[in-house]
Design a protein around this motif. Structure first.
Motif, PDB file in Angstrom:
ATOM      1  N   SER A 361      -4.026  -2.034   7.118  1.00 47.04           N
ATOM      2  CA  SER A 361      -3.340  -1.009   6.820  1.00 47.04           C
ATOM      3  C   SER A 361      -3.885  -0.532   5.542  1.00 47.04           C
ATOM      4  O   SER A 361      -4.206  -1.570   4.669  1.00 47.04           O
ATOM      5  CB  SER A 361      -1.624  -1.394   6.569  1.00 47.04           C
ATOM      6  OG  SER A 361      -0.985  -0.477   6.022  1.00 47.04           O
ATOM      7  N   THR A 363      -4.250   2.417   2.064  1.00 45.45           N
ATOM      8  CA  THR A 363      -3.902   3.634   1.338  1.00 45.45           C
ATOM      9  C   THR A 363      -5.422   4.228   0.848  1.00 45.45           C
ATOM     10  O   THR A 363      -6.010   3.906   0.250  1.00 45.45           O
ATOM     11  CB  THR A 363      -3.119   3.232  -0.016  1.00 45.45           C
ATOM     12  OG1 THR A 363      -1.960   2.876   0.866  1.00 45.45           O
ATOM     13  CG2 THR A 363      -2.676   4.655  -0.578  1.00 45.45           C
ATOM     14  N   THR A 381      -1.010   6.588   3.557  1.00 39.19           N
ATOM     15  CA  THR A 381      -0.827   5.068   3.902  1.00 39.19           C
ATOM     16  C   THR A 381      -0.855   4.985   5.504  1.00 39.19           C
ATOM     17  O   THR A 381       0.003   5.639   6.040  1.00 39.19           O
ATOM     18  CB  THR A 381      -0.008   4.290   3.279  1.00 39.19           C
ATOM     19  OG1 THR A 381      -0.080   4.649   1.895  1.00 39.19           O
ATOM     20  CG2 THR A 381       0.173   2.896   3.808  1.00 39.19           C
ATOM     21  N   GLY A 382      -1.614   4.354   6.037  1.00 36.31           N
ATOM     22  CA  GLY A 382      -1.539   4.511   7.812  1.00 36.31           C
ATOM     23  C   GLY A 382      -2.381   3.126   8.164  1.00 36.31           C
ATOM     24  O   GLY A 382      -2.964   2.350   7.310  1.00 36.31           O
ATOM     25  N   VAL A 383      -2.431   2.929   9.255  1.00 36.80           N
ATOM     26  CA  VAL A 383      -2.970   2.050  10.306  1.00 36.80           C
ATOM     27  C   VAL A 383      -4.442   2.309  10.682  1.00 36.80           C
ATOM     28  O   VAL A 383      -4.414   3.339  11.499  1.00 36.80           O
ATOM     29  CB  VAL A 383      -2.358   1.267  11.141  1.00 36.80           C
ATOM     30  CG1 VAL A 383      -2.850   0.321  12.141  1.00 36.80           C
ATOM     31  CG2 VAL A 383      -0.946   0.941  10.591  1.00 36.80           C
TER      32      VAL A 383
END
Length: 507
Positions: A361, A363, A381-383
């Motif tokens: 994860s 940002t 923000t993500g995977v």
């Protein structure tokens, strides 16, 4: 009376050219490396019909000078144009005496401080190779043909399909026409040139639909006329602001009456259809297109984020579209409708994702480094779903899953035209609910894949609303800027062979 010429059994032909679409409405600038220039024998590898053993390969002695092709983008810097042009000229000057030259260009290159860059480069080429060399020019139908460019070319042609499924066929036609003219000893052709005061985007003039489909169907009919070698209609390039930007018809051949009649027939057909040209797909705001996509049972449903299309000249890093998508509540949960978004460049974001690795994860902040007029850099923000390195255009690609949106980030801008562009990133566009691509009309693979499609009228350097862009240097009157203009003069202007002086004006 055209002067007879001596046939050449196996002519020596050079290949040279620089190609790009350059939006003057984008703040981006294009430097020399973007052209990925090929030199010498490497030039021949661009063209399958010049592979060893092919008929055209055997018919002539082909010599590569320099050919460079860039993704569409912003204006070419003066330094880039000078360095590439100088090298091209130096390579031509070092060649043995030539019989012919194939000038392989796009036709919509805008250079800082220069109007009609392709005609200027062709003039330098002619000074170098001499006036007796026969020049065949091949172009995109979204290029621009000034009177000077038509005069400098003995033969000239362009694509007849949009999307450009016939691009290699067109190049082969230009090469074949050149060989045929040289080996036959026929006189230099004359050209009937007709400027048409219409300037429309490619998305309004696709040959998939009417009226362009029927208008372009007339081109091979004119070409088949006795005394005609080639016929072509250029739509012109809508996102540059130069006096040469407009539609043009050129018919080339040995019979003045035949080329004149053919050119006037095509020019009249194009002009009379001007009010009927429509967008190639239903249009709407991005929000309206998303609403329709969510309500539709059609899957996958494609949406063109058209205003920042990198293959039309957009900077590619406008974040406005992705920002709107991520703000939609339908996509905040990972279990929501699966959306693929292609794409936004951000070198710093790529570095963070690469360091973290797939599954992490992160940002990151991306976009709006070049074109920040509509929205600023976007922080999300993500995977990390996938990382792929070594792409010719993008360099490195990263897929970041944010809610149910799979956003593609790139080190450098890249167009997404093929299914493998997605599957190489462990994405399944056929299994997605919505696929959003920075593009205008869908390229063939995407078009065939789409069950539903709308074209979103979004902001950017290639905004589809031409009137609001602010052209001020194009020749007026011009449709659609002047909808109530008087009937134009669509009489063919006869342009004599290139070894004769050019007279008259570019009207």
């Amino acid at each position: 009376m055209p002067r007879p010429r001596k046939p050449v059994a196996r002519p020596v032909i050079a290949i040279a050219g620089l190609g790009i679409e350059s939006s003057t409405f984008s703040p981006a600038r294009t430097e020399a490396p973007a052209f990925h220039p090929l030199r010498g024998e490497g030039v021949l590898t661009r063209y399958p019909f010049l592979a060893p053993g092919e008929p055209l390969t055997e018919a002539a002695d082909w010599r590569g000078a320099l050919v460079g092709k860039s993704l569409p983008g912003g204006q070419v810097t003066a330094e880039a144009f000078a360095s590439l042009s100088d090298e091209l000229i130096e390579r031509l000057a070092a060649m043995p005496a030539l019989d012919g030259l194939w000038y392989d260009i796009h036709g919509a290159m805008t250079v800082e401080g220069i109007d009609d860059a392709e005609a200027l480069l062709l003039a330098r080429i002619r000074e170098t190779v001499g006036p007796e060399v026969i020049v065949s020019t091949s172009m995109d139908l979204h290029g621009n043909v000034s009177r000077e460019l038509a005069h400098g070319s003995d033969l000239i042609t362009c694509y007849r399909m949009a999307p450009h499924e016939d691009f290699m066929e067109t190049k082969e036609r230009a090469a074949r026409n050149l060989v045929d003219l040289l080996t036959s000893g026929a006189p230099r052709p004359v050209k009937a040139w007709v400027p048409v005061p219409v300037l429309l985007a490619g998305e309004q003039t696709s040959t998939r639909i009417e009226p362009a489909k029927s208008v372009y169907a007339k081109v091979p009919e004119v070409e088949a006329t006795e005394g005609v070698i080639d016929a072509a209609i250029w739509v012109g390039y809508a996102w540059a602001d130069e006096p040469r930007n407009r539609a043009v018809v050129v018919v080339t051949g040995q019979d003045v009456a035949a080329v004149s009649a053919g050119a006037e027939r095509l020019a009249r057909a194009f002009y009379e259809a001007r009010e009927d040209f429509a967008f190639v797909a239903p249009t709407g705001t991005l929000d309206a297109c998303l609403d329709d996509a969510l309500a539709s049972p059609d899957r996958p449903y494609f949406i063109s984020d058209s205003g920042d299309n990198p293959t039309a000249g957009g900077a590619g890093d406008v974040t406005w579209g992705l920002e709107r998508v991520l703000a939609r509540p339908e996509f905040t949960d990972p279990s929501g409708p699966k959306v693929i978004y292609a794409s936004v460049p951000g070198a710093a974001a790529i570095a963070v994702a690469e360091a973290a690795g797939v599954g992490a994860s992160v940002t990151v902040t991306a976009g709006a480094e070049v074109d920040d007029r509509h929205s600023g850099p976007l922080t999300v923000t993500g995977v990390v779903h996938a990382i792929r390195q070594g792409d010719r255009d993008a360099g490195t690609e990263v897929v970041l899953r944010v809610g149910s949106v799979y956003a593609i980030l790139t080190k450098r801008r890249k167009p997404y035209h093929h299914e493998h562009d997605f599957t190489d990133l462990d994405l399944d566009p056929r299994g997605a609910d919505i696929v959003i691509v920075k593009i205008g009309y869908l390229e063939p693979e995407l078009f065939d894949m789409s069950a539903g499609w709308k074209l979103a009228l979004t902001p950017g350097g290639v905004d589809q609303d031409l009137v609001r862009l602010g052209h001020h240097r194009i020749r007026r009157p011009m449709f659609p800027f002047d909808r109530h203009m008087a009937e134009p003069d669509l009489t063919a202007r006869i342009i004599s062979p290139s070894d004769e002086p050019l007279s008259g004006t570019d009207e």
